[in-house]
Design an enzyme around this catalytic site. Structure first.
Site, short mmCIF file in Angstrom:
data_model
loop_
_atom_site.label_atom_id
_atom_site.label_comp_id
_atom_site.label_asym_id
_atom_site.label_seq_id
_atom_site.Cartn_x
_atom_site.Cartn_y
_atom_site.Cartn_z
N HIS A 144 0.96 -1.16 -0.04
CA HIS A 144 0.03 -0.07 0.03
C HIS A 144 0.85 1.38 0.10
O HIS A 144 1.59 1.51 0.85
CB HIS A 144 -0.86 -0.02 1.31
CG HIS A 144 -1.73 -1.14 1.42
ND1 HIS A 144 -3.05 -0.91 0.59
CD2 HIS A 144 -1.69 -2.41 1.75
CE1 HIS A 144 -3.85 -2.08 0.85
NE2 HIS A 144 -2.97 -3.06 1.57
N ARG A 166 -0.41 4.46 -0.65
CA ARG A 166 -1.10 5.30 0.05
C ARG A 166 -1.18 6.74 -0.88
O ARG A 166 -1.69 7.68 -0.42
CB ARG A 166 -0.46 5.75 1.34
CG ARG A 166 -0.42 4.66 2.25
CD ARG A 166 -1.82 3.90 2.59
NE ARG A 166 -1.73 3.21 3.93
CZ ARG A 166 -2.66 2.15 3.79
NH1 ARG A 166 -3.58 1.89 3.18
NH2 ARG A 166 -2.53 1.40 5.15
N ASN A 210 -6.65 0.61 -2.96
CA ASN A 210 -7.34 1.60 -2.34
C ASN A 210 -6.80 2.58 -1.56
O ASN A 210 -6.72 3.10 -0.69
CB ASN A 210 -7.76 0.54 -0.93
CG ASN A 210 -6.41 -0.01 -0.15
OD1 ASN A 210 -5.25 0.07 -0.78
ND2 ASN A 210 -6.81 -0.42 0.88
N ASP A 252 -8.60 -4.86 -2.56
CA ASP A 252 -7.74 -5.24 -1.36
C ASP A 252 -8.51 -4.25 -0.32
O ASP A 252 -8.49 -2.92 -0.58
CB ASP A 252 -6.48 -5.56 -1.44
CG ASP A 252 -5.74 -5.77 0.06
OD1 ASP A 252 -6.51 -6.48 0.79
OD2 ASP A 252 -4.74 -5.01 0.18
N HIS A 305 -8.88 -10.32 -0.83
CA HIS A 305 -8.89 -10.30 0.38
C HIS A 305 -9.87 -10.98 0.91
O HIS A 305 -11.24 -10.63 0.95
CB HIS A 305 -8.88 -8.49 0.73
CG HIS A 305 -9.24 -8.35 2.13
ND1 HIS A 305 -8.18 -7.72 2.84
CD2 HIS A 305 -10.27 -8.77 3.09
CE1 HIS A 305 -8.57 -7.48 3.85
NE2 HIS A 305 -9.72 -8.22 4.25
N ASP A 361 2.11 -7.23 2.63
CA ASP A 361 1.08 -6.38 2.89
C ASP A 361 1.22 -5.16 3.79
O ASP A 361 0.76 -4.52 4.62
CB ASP A 361 -0.12 -7.21 3.74
CG ASP A 361 -1.46 -6.29 4.04
OD1 ASP A 361 -1.53 -5.40 3.28
OD2 ASP A 361 -2.28 -6.78 4.64
N HIS A 386 0.67 3.65 8.80
CA HIS A 386 -0.64 4.39 9.11
C HIS A 386 0.20 5.14 9.97
O HIS A 386 1.19 5.11 10.57
CB HIS A 386 -1.50 3.56 10.06
CG HIS A 386 -2.32 2.52 9.32
ND1 HIS A 386 -3.31 3.22 8.44
CD2 HIS A 386 -2.41 1.43 9.20
CE1 HIS A 386 -4.08 1.96 7.97
NE2 HIS A 386 -3.65 1.14 8.28
ZN LIG Z 1 -5.92 -6.93 2.55
#
Ligand SMILES: [Zn+2]
Length: 462
Positions: A66, A68, A98, A156, A183, A336, A340
């Site tokens: 990710h 972001r 996402n 995901d 997912h 993964d 954050h």
């Molecule tokens: Zn996931």
């Protein structure tokens, strides 16, 4: 001409079944020669890199990251995310859709590819969503996403609950020769669970996320792959039942596959009860592979850096993931990587977002639990980070064959080092492995013939 000769390393290239001490010659961003040819063909003015005592392998690929960007760049962006990748030994990463906005249109794919070409220091491959805005209601324009260059589709972070919609997604994916990555989470079973449903969630008073919530969708995905002939890939497997289902389906030739992330095969749900409880129980087997250290890493109970989706599960599940990796049921390793901000994680366990960073620790953790534990050879571990993900997504990567892009990772599997989030390259610090002494250190990362990360190997006093 731009030439670089890597000398004296042990080259491990599972795609070409090579594992031998040899030189590697890179010319103008491509692998030019391996072995004796490399030594004899190297131009006199070639730059040289001493890889003695190191493993030299195809650049590692992480197919679950990710980044972001766009929309959540306080957590990570393409520049920092790819810097973390380079430091972790990854020359190619596959970013999840996402973001905000979600990657559900050709325009967003194009803008991320442009941005990655400018700001990224490793190769970035883009996935598109399965449904518009990851809402699980209406299919995204899968054909135009493919034309815009996505390497797979996935929602995901979310999971399509409507099986008829999933069937149509699989049919389109097959038509466009794309892998569907899923997912696996059944919402009606998982509801608002925050950790594995078992002994520890009861002891800690936290809502449970049962293994069946994952296994139910893995079973659904096997049936969908069988029905449609599409390649369906189950992301971040955490439960023993998921491994058993995939093992059985693969025997029947179903085009199903799975991936595992180090946190699921290193830690267990006992870690949510704090380090003392963990080291006294499920942490014990790790003592065999952890470097000897004066004090063991410590953390409090309810530490939100141990909250991820799917959650850390029982010791039995951890063992099943390790068995699945060992017998080849699970062919792919990934992180993964889910950054954050501190302020988001520094809240009560119930309210913290799911996810941890992983790019900078995953190779060492995989080496410890799979290679140093004697479950797999080095070549087998490397294959799960190179040729296996490349094959799944049809990437022209993951090999040191002559003519291939010169993406190369150099590491010392035995070097011990302390992971400290204060100095990590990611913008975020939400790792459960802060202050762990790990075994297996990346010393160099080369992308298209260019060094994007280099760590001076520790000088050994004689
Ligand atoms: Zn996931």
């Amino acid at each position: 001409m731009n030439a670089l000769l890597l000398t004296g390393g042990r080259i491990i290239d599972p795609a070409n079944r090579l594992d031998a001490p040899a030189d590697l010659l890179i010319i103008d961003g491509k692998i030019s020669a391996v072995g004796k040819d490399a030594t004899t063909q190297a131009p006199a003015d070639a730059a040289r890199l001493d890889a003695k005592g190191q493993i030299v392998c195809p650049g590692l690929i992480d197919l679950h990251v990710h980044l972001r960007e766009p929309g959540q760049t306080a957590k990570e962006n393409i520049a920092t995310g790819t810097a973390a990748a380079a430091r972790g030994g990854f020359t190619s990463i596959v970013c999840m859709p996402n973001t905000a906005p979600a990657i559900d249109s050709a325009g967003t794919v194009a803008s991320i590819r442009d941005r990655a070409a400018q700001a990224g220091i490793v190769n970035v491959f883009v996935t598109g969503t399965i449904t518009k805005n990851i809402a699980g209601e209406e299919l995204a324009p899968i054909g135009s996403l493919k034309r815009a260059g996505v390497v797979a589709i996935t929602d995901d972070g979310h999971c399509i609950q409507n099986n008829e919609l999933m069937r149509r997604a699989c049919e389109y994916a097959r038509m466009f020769d794309l892998t569907v990555m899923d997912h696996c989470q059944d919402y009606s079973l998982v509801t608002d669970g925050v950790m594995h449903e078992g002994y520890w969630n009861t002891a800690l008073g936290l809502r449970g996320w049962p293994s069946a919530g994952e296994e139910m969708i893995v079973a659904r995905n096997i049936l969908m792959a069988e029905l449609t002939g599409a390649r369906v890939h189950c992301q971040h497997l955490s439960a023993a039942g998921s491994v058993a289902l995939i093992r059985e389906a693969k025997k029947r030739g179903v085009p199903i596959s799975g991936e595992a992330c180090p946190h699921h095969f290193v830690l267990t749900d006992a870690a949510v009860a704090g380090s003392q409880k963990f080291w006294a129980t499920d942490g014990k087997p790790l003592l065999e592979v952890l470097p000897r250290q004066a004090t063991f890493p410590s953390w409090p109970n309810y530490d939100t850096n141990f909250k991820m989706n799917p959650p850390l599960r029982s010791a039995k599940d951890r063992e099943a993931i390790l068995e699945g990796l060992t017998d080849g049921t699970i062919e792919i390793l990934c992180s993964d990587h889910a950054p954050h901000c501190d302020y988001e994680k520094e809240v009560e366990f119930d309210y913290a977002p799911f996810g941890i960073t992983g790019l900078e620790t995953e190779l060492a953790l995989s080496l410890m639990q799979l290679y140093h534990s004697k479950r797999l050879s080095l070549s087998d571990v490397i294959a799960k980070y190179t040729i296996a993900p490349a094959r799944l997504l049809n990437l022209k990567k993951g090999t040191l064959g002559v003519g291939a892009d010169a993406d190369v990772t150099i590491f010392n599997p035995d070097a011990e080092w302390l992971f400290d989030v204060a100095t990590n390259a990611s913008k975020s610090k939400n790792s459960p492995f802060h202050n762990w002494t790990l075994k297996g250190r990346v010393t160099g990362t080369i992308v298209n013939g260019k060094k994007v990360f280099a760590e001076q190997p520790e000088t050994v006093s004689v």
